[in-house]
Design an enzyme around this catalytic site. Structure first.
Site, PDB file in Angstrom:
ATOM      1  N   THR A 131       0.815  -1.211   0.000  1.00  0.00           N
ATOM      2  CA  THR A 131       0.000   0.000   0.000  1.00  0.00           C
ATOM      3  C   THR A 131       0.851   1.265   0.000  1.00  0.00           C
ATOM      4  O   THR A 131       1.997   1.249   0.474  1.00  0.00           O
ATOM      5  CB  THR A 131      -0.900  -0.008   1.264  1.00  0.00           C
ATOM      6  OG1 THR A 131      -1.507   1.268   1.404  1.00  0.00           O
ATOM      7  CG2 THR A 131      -0.087  -0.263   2.534  1.00  0.00           C
ATOM      8  N   ASP A 132       0.270   2.365  -0.465  1.00  0.00           N
ATOM      9  CA  ASP A 132       0.976   3.655  -0.406  1.00  0.00           C
ATOM     10  C   ASP A 132       1.051   4.196   1.023  1.00  0.00           C
ATOM     11  O   ASP A 132       1.814   5.121   1.307  1.00  0.00           O
ATOM     12  CB  ASP A 132       0.310   4.697  -1.332  1.00  0.00           C
ATOM     13  CG  ASP A 132      -1.138   5.001  -0.988  1.00  0.00           C
ATOM     14  OD1 ASP A 132      -1.687   4.380  -0.051  1.00  0.00           O
ATOM     15  OD2 ASP A 132      -1.737   5.867  -1.654  1.00  0.00           O
ATOM     16  N   GLU A 133       0.264   3.596   1.951  1.00  0.00           N
ATOM     17  CA  GLU A 133       0.242   4.123   3.327  1.00  0.00           C
ATOM     18  C   GLU A 133       1.578   3.948   4.036  1.00  0.00           C
ATOM     19  O   GLU A 133       1.835   4.605   5.051  1.00  0.00           O
ATOM     20  CB  GLU A 133      -0.871   3.448   4.139  1.00  0.00           C
ATOM     21  CG  GLU A 133      -2.241   3.727   3.561  1.00  0.00           C
ATOM     22  CD  GLU A 133      -3.383   3.534   4.550  1.00  0.00           C
ATOM     23  OE1 GLU A 133      -3.128   3.436   5.757  1.00  0.00           O
ATOM     24  OE2 GLU A 133      -4.529   3.490   4.082  1.00  0.00           O
ATOM     25  N   TYR A 156      -1.777  -0.453  11.009  1.00  0.00           N
ATOM     26  CA  TYR A 156      -1.919  -1.136   9.702  1.00  0.00           C
ATOM     27  C   TYR A 156      -0.720  -0.840   8.811  1.00  0.00           C
ATOM     28  O   TYR A 156      -0.060  -1.754   8.302  1.00  0.00           O
ATOM     29  CB  TYR A 156      -3.219  -0.708   9.008  1.00  0.00           C
ATOM     30  CG  TYR A 156      -3.248  -1.030   7.523  1.00  0.00           C
ATOM     31  CD1 TYR A 156      -3.271  -2.350   7.069  1.00  0.00           C
ATOM     32  CD2 TYR A 156      -3.229  -0.003   6.559  1.00  0.00           C
ATOM     33  CE1 TYR A 156      -3.271  -2.646   5.710  1.00  0.00           C
ATOM     34  CE2 TYR A 156      -3.232  -0.290   5.204  1.00  0.00           C
ATOM     35  CZ  TYR A 156      -3.252  -1.609   4.781  1.00  0.00           C
ATOM     36  OH  TYR A 156      -3.252  -1.901   3.432  1.00  0.00           O
ATOM     37  N   LYS A 160       2.294  -3.274   7.319  1.00  0.00           N
ATOM     38  CA  LYS A 160       2.567  -3.456   5.884  1.00  0.00           C
ATOM     39  C   LYS A 160       4.015  -3.037   5.576  1.00  0.00           C
ATOM     40  O   LYS A 160       4.697  -3.690   4.790  1.00  0.00           O
ATOM     41  CB  LYS A 160       1.589  -2.643   5.032  1.00  0.00           C
ATOM     42  CG  LYS A 160       0.150  -3.132   5.046  1.00  0.00           C
ATOM     43  CD  LYS A 160      -0.057  -4.519   4.447  1.00  0.00           C
ATOM     44  CE  LYS A 160       0.155  -4.585   2.958  1.00  0.00           C
ATOM     45  NZ  LYS A 160      -0.237  -5.897   2.388  1.00  0.00           N
TER      46      LYS A 160
END
Ligand code: NAD
Ligand code: DAU
Length: 348
Positions: A131-133, A156, A160
């Site tokens: 993810t870009d997060e 989260y 990741k």
């Protein structure tokens, strides 16, 4: 016949990836491994379950013995790893569940692949979908590139980020052939209605409040899920070994603007007076550690692999809303049971 393991294929993005691979590659035997958590639903892939090149395996990636056995039985040629705990709000309530699935689960898959392939990595590939997060939050300007330093803010995104680091480390240390992608917010069919777009569509249908966190001035970059599945297909087959690619929609929206657009379209579709859905907007307590803005620079995947989004946001949103309106039974099924408890706790 190549044996390909796809994890998390009963979830939102995974179901689109499984469908694409099963239909497009009859020469592959596709194994869909999924624990069927609250987010996994076999209804999401009902249309392909009888295809001869498809096998469903129910199992937990956190179970090391099970994962090792699965690999020794099937000797997979490739892995596309999507299984994860994926909702930021749930990670704030129960971070350890995210460490278990997203970190330990990924480690189990990495170890099994490494041990299985170590004598001959030729033609093998471990694809980690991320993810870009992991890049943290942008200010009002700038874009995430593949070299933006990791700076995760939620449990989260920290889980990741950790799994991404392990994937890279296995590439560097053991030579594991991997590719990794970091994608922006997806939307589309089969999206579990705890995330912004499907939650708000469901609430509008049921005339329930639309809980906008904080002042609503948070920005996300939205990508139609089928375009993500196309990018995943491309990276799996043509991406360079040990490389990362960012995937995004070139499509930034402030939450509040997106919600107002959604309300407008829903009023038209449901034949309700203009403004009725907008009157459901309710500003609620902000998400702790809420990232202000995500936006992806997807130049690398565009230049190297020729990918760009094929569906405009107008078309994608229209198709998405139509899908939910035509599949109210699916919505009813997934919002019964434990979802009700989650909803009550989160929004009370
Ligand atoms: P999802 O929550 O809809 O689906 C996750 C799937 O994984 C479910 O089917 C669930 O049953 C399965 N799963 C969870 N824990 C498991 C375990 N321990 N063992 C086996 N299966 C398990 O998630 P999604 O939105 O489809 O996201 C898929 C992947 O893409 C995730 O890795 C996520 O981080 C990443 N991603 C998501 C988005 C997005 O906008 N949704 C964007 C970028 C990246
Ligand atoms: O950027 C990619 C990520 O996008 C994925 O890695 C995650 O798995 C996925 O869940 C998504 O994360 P977000 O936190 O951005 O998505 P969510 O739909 O939860 O929230 C989108 C924005 O809307 C965010 O700014 C929070 C806000 N929001 C969300 C909900 C659920 C609200 O204002 N109200 C809500 O009820």
């Amino acid at each position: 016949m190549k044996k390909i393991l796809i994890t998390g294929g009963a979830g939102f993005i995974g179901s689109h990836v499984v469908r694409r691979f099963v239909n497009k590659y009859p020469e592959y035997q596709i194994f869909n491994l999924d624990a069927l958590t609250y987010a996994g639903n076999l209804e999401n892939i009902k249309d392909i379950e009888k295809q001869p090149n498809y096998t469903f395996v129910k199992g937990d990636i956190v179970d090391e013995i099970f994962i090792n056995e699965l690999f020794s039985i099937h000797n997979f040629d490739g892995v596309l790893h999507l299984a994860a705990e994926s909702h930021v709000d749930r990670s704030i309530e129960d971070p350890l569940a995210f460490v278990k699935t997203n970190v330990i689960g990924t480690m189990n898959l990495l170890n099994a692949a490494k041990n299985q392939w170590k004598d001959n990595f030729y033609d093998k590939r471990f694809y980690h979908i991320s993810t870009d997060e992991v890049y943290g939050s942008l200010g009002v300007e700038g874009l995430f590139t593949e070299t933006t330093p990791y700076d995760p803010n939620s449990p989260y995104s920290a889980s990741k980020a950790s799994s991404d680091h392990f994937v890279r480390a296995y590439g560097e240390t053991y030579g594991l052939p991997y590719v990794l992608t970091n994608c922006s917010n997806n939307y589309g069919s089969y999206h579990f209605p705890e995330k912004l777009i499907p939650l708000f569509i469901n609430n509008i249908i049921n005339n329930k409040p639309l809980p906008v966190y904080g002042d609503g001035n948070y920005t996300r970059d939205w990508l139609f899920v089928e375009d993500h599945a196309i990018a995943i297909d491309l990276v799996f087959h043509e991406g360079k070994n040990h490389e990362t690619y960012n995937i995004g929609g070139f499509n930034e929206w402030k939450n509040i603007d997106l919600v107002k657009l959604l309300c407008q379209i829903m009023d038209q579709k449901l034949g309700r007076p203009e403004g009725s859905s907008q009157s459901l907007i309710t500003y609620v307590k902000d998400r702790p550690g809420h990232d202000l803005r995500y936006a992806i620079d997807a130049t690398k995947i565009n230049k190297e692999l020729g990918w760009k989004p094929s569906v405009t946001f107008e078309e994608g949103l229209e198709r998405t809303i139509n899908w939910y309106l035509n599949n109210e039974e699916w919505l009813k099924n997934v919002t019964s049971g434990s979802y009700k408890d989650y909803y009550k706790k989160q929004y009370s």
